[in-house]
Design a protein around this motif. Structure first.
Motif, PDB file in Angstrom:
ATOM      1  N   PHE A 163      -7.065  16.028 -10.701  1.00 11.36           N
ATOM      2  CA  PHE A 163      -6.085  15.492  -9.748  1.00 11.36           C
ATOM      3  C   PHE A 163      -6.735  14.554  -8.729  1.00 11.36           C
ATOM      4  N   TYR A 164      -7.989  14.193  -8.979  1.00 15.10           N
ATOM      5  CA  TYR A 164      -8.707  13.307  -8.052  1.00 15.10           C
ATOM      6  C   TYR A 164      -9.141  12.030  -8.754  1.00 15.10           C
ATOM      7  N   ARG A 165      -9.200  10.956  -7.969  1.00 20.11           N
ATOM      8  CA  ARG A 165      -9.778   9.719  -8.476  1.00 20.11           C
ATOM      9  C   ARG A 165     -11.292   9.886  -8.550  1.00 20.11           C
ATOM     10  N   ARG A 166     -11.902  10.323  -7.418  1.00 28.22           N
ATOM     11  CA  ARG A 166     -13.340  10.657  -7.435  1.00 28.22           C
ATOM     12  C   ARG A 166     -13.477  12.112  -7.017  1.00 28.22           C
ATOM     13  N   GLY A 201       1.192  -2.084  -6.887  1.00 28.93           N
ATOM     14  CA  GLY A 201       0.884  -1.523  -5.567  1.00 28.93           C
ATOM     15  C   GLY A 201      -0.537  -0.979  -5.514  1.00 28.93           C
ATOM     16  N   THR A 202      -1.015  -0.747  -4.284  1.00 28.54           N
ATOM     17  CA  THR A 202      -2.370  -0.235  -4.103  1.00 28.54           C
ATOM     18  C   THR A 202      -2.305   1.177  -3.533  1.00 28.54           C
ATOM     19  N   PRO A 203      -2.789   2.174  -4.285  1.00 28.87           N
ATOM     20  CA  PRO A 203      -2.811   3.518  -3.719  1.00 28.87           C
ATOM     21  C   PRO A 203      -3.884   3.640  -2.634  1.00 28.87           C
ATOM     22  N   VAL A 204      -3.545   4.289  -1.549  1.00 25.56           N
ATOM     23  CA  VAL A 204      -4.507   4.553  -0.475  1.00 25.56           C
ATOM     24  C   VAL A 204      -4.657   6.072  -0.425  1.00 25.56           C
ATOM     25  N   TYR A 205      -5.884   6.537  -0.693  1.00 24.04           N
ATOM     26  CA  TYR A 205      -6.082   7.982  -0.893  1.00 24.04           C
ATOM     27  C   TYR A 205      -6.520   8.673   0.390  1.00 24.04           C
ATOM     28  N   ILE A 206      -5.885   9.792   0.664  1.00 27.94           N
ATOM     29  CA  ILE A 206      -6.335  10.638   1.771  1.00 27.94           C
ATOM     30  C   ILE A 206      -6.554  12.040   1.209  1.00 27.94           C
ATOM     31  N   ALA A 207      -7.739  12.592   1.494  1.00 25.64           N
ATOM     32  CA  ALA A 207      -8.059  13.911   0.901  1.00 25.64           C
ATOM     33  C   ALA A 207      -7.438  15.033   1.718  1.00 25.64           C
ATOM     34  N   GLU A 262       0.840  -1.200   0.000  1.00 24.18           N
ATOM     35  CA  GLU A 262       0.000   0.000   0.000  1.00 24.18           C
ATOM     36  C   GLU A 262       0.873   1.247   0.000  1.00 24.18           C
ATOM     37  N   VAL A 263       0.416   2.240  -0.752  1.00 20.86           N
ATOM     38  CA  VAL A 263       1.143   3.510  -0.825  1.00 20.86           C
ATOM     39  C   VAL A 263       0.150   4.635  -0.553  1.00 20.86           C
ATOM     40  N   ILE A 264       0.413   5.397   0.488  1.00 25.84           N
ATOM     41  CA  ILE A 264      -0.496   6.500   0.832  1.00 25.84           C
ATOM     42  C   ILE A 264      -0.182   7.712  -0.039  1.00 25.84           C
ATOM     43  N   VAL A 265      -1.234   8.230  -0.682  1.00 26.81           N
ATOM     44  CA  VAL A 265      -1.094   9.460  -1.481  1.00 26.81           C
ATOM     45  C   VAL A 265      -2.171  10.446  -1.036  1.00 26.81           C
ATOM     46  N   PHE A 266      -1.885  11.710  -1.225  1.00 24.64           N
ATOM     47  CA  PHE A 266      -2.832  12.752  -0.818  1.00 24.64           C
ATOM     48  C   PHE A 266      -3.509  13.328  -2.043  1.00 24.64           C
ATOM     49  N   GLU A 267      -4.846  13.444  -1.941  1.00 29.03           N
ATOM     50  CA  GLU A 267      -5.632  13.979  -3.061  1.00 29.03           C
ATOM     51  C   GLU A 267      -6.081  15.397  -2.776  1.00 29.03           C
TER      52      GLU A 267
END
Ligand SMILES: Cc1ncc(COP(=O)(O)O)c(C=O)c1O
Length: 385
Positions: free
Chosen positions: A354-357, A137-143, A117-122
């Motif tokens: 720049f966002y997934r959702r 890898g799996t992105p883990v999104y934090i807004a 898992e890789v934490i990224v900021f949205e």
């Protein structure tokens, strides 16, 4: 060419043409003022041209060492030591790269395995997630929290799991123009303490922090630096985005893994430009004066928009300014950005890119790394809307 006759299982099924390419193309088609993509419309210092030519003519045109020429790595080490008090060994802990995007990709490729898992900021700079996904890898999104785009560190602490391999941070931040404070860095230190999490710190705008604040590099914080890749870009610092030159810093153990990938990918980069940069880096003014240079542009752009119907969001660093347009229209930002380009002749980037959702905010990002004449024309249009 006949077409490929088999089914293709794309490794990146969700990736299309980037919004930067789309908007710049649309801007060209419509002869619009292009405040979308992040590059200057002015040239670099003439001395830099002369230095590249000088070293080409002097015969510096063959492969340099894999990690970059020693003179450039030494100049980088001296600068980082003077600015952030961190001692990186040029021999083992600094690698010159063909741009920052490449360095980010290489660090991810070297460390991230399938299932990590890789934490990224949205909102997130567009290269991070595809780089993580192509490695499995799996992105883990934090807004980031609207409207000043700060980080809720409790949320980050809760997102960490035994599978967290990496946290990607970006300060000063593209697209939000927010910057980390020392308190942010200490929160990150607490969260990662006692774990083997690696931090990938994208600091390409390190010299563009406004209002007297200092850039909080992870290099300033020994307990972060020991687990971090730090990435910077000569393209942003010297107005030469087309040269694609950057560098990466990391402790020896991490850098050794980075170089294993690097040496079988590009292996090394452009010799004469490295010599030119090594010489040019001895002058401090070009990077120490960069914040004031861009702050003047930011202030000019903001002052000109104050009487418009756009609402200015904070811009604490980078060369971007985001604006809300909810007083003007309900249109989604991508549609509005296209219409602005086609009908009004001005191009911006919709923040939803720049966002997934994407959330409901109605925000556009403008780049003010432009000549005053361009900014004048662009803001004339925006003031009339
Ligand atoms: C946050 C961020 N990281 C990396 C890059 C890429 O830098 P380079 O052109 O050196 O690859 C950019 C360019 O826009 C950026 O905004």
């Amino acid at each position: 060419m006949p077409s490929f006759p088999y089914a293709l299982n794309s490794k990146l099924p969700n990736v299309g043409t980037t919004i930067f390419t789309v908007m710049s193309r649309l801007a060209n088609e419509h002869g619009a003022i292009n405040l979308s993509q992040g590059f200057p419309d002015y040239d670099c210092a003439p001395e830099l041209h002369d230095l590249v030519t000088k070293h080409m003519k002097a015969g510096q045109n063959q492969y340099p060492p894999m990690a970059g020429i020693p003179q450039l790595r030494e100049a980088i080490a001296a600068k980082v030591s003077a600015l952030y008090g961190a001692a990186y060994d040029p021999e083992h802990e600094i690698t010159v790269t063909p741009g920052a995007t490449y360095a980010l990709f290489t660090a991810i490729a070297a460390l991230v395995r399938p299932g990590d898992e890789v934490i990224v900021f949205e909102p997130t700079y567009d290269s991070y997630v595809p780089a993580v996904e192509v490695q499995g890898g799996t992105p883990v999104y934090i807004a980031l929290k609207f409207a000043d785009f700060h980080i809720d560190w409790d949320e980050v602490a809760q997102a960490v799991t035994p599978r967290t391999r990496m946290i990607i941070i970006n300060t000063p931040n593209n697209p939000t123009a927010s910057v980390f404070t020392a308190a942010d860095m200490r929160a990150l230190e607490r969260i990662t303490s006692g774990t083997d999490i690696v931090i990938l710190s994208d600091e390409v705008y390190e010299h563009i922090v406004f209002d007297g604040a200092q850039h909080e590099s992870v290099a300033r914080f020994p307990r972060l630096a020991e687990r971090s890749f730090v990435v910077s870009s000569f393209g942003k610092t010297y107005h030469v985005t087309g040269w694609k030159m950057g560098y990466c810093l990391a402790p020896r153990e991490l850098m050794s893994e980075f170089r294993k990938v690097h040496q079988f990918n590009v292996f090394t980069c452009n010799t004469p430009v490295q010599y030119a940069l090594a010489e040019f880096m001895h002058e401090q003014e070009p990077y120490l004066g960069l914040a004031a240079f861009y702050q003047r542009k930011r202030d000019y752009f903001r002052d000109r928009l104050r009487e418009s119907r756009f609402t200015l969001l904070p811009s604490s660093g980078t060369f971007f300014q985001s604006v809300r347009y909810d007083d003007i229209t309900d249109e989604p930002d991508a549609e509005y950005a296209m219409r602005l380009t086609r009908e009004h002749g001005i191009a911006a980037i919709p923040l939803s890119a720049f966002y997934r959702r994407p959330p409901e905010h109605k925000v556009l990002r403008f780049c003010f790394a432009k000549r005053e004449e361009t900014l004048f024309k662009g803001t004339e249009i925006l003031r009339r809307i």
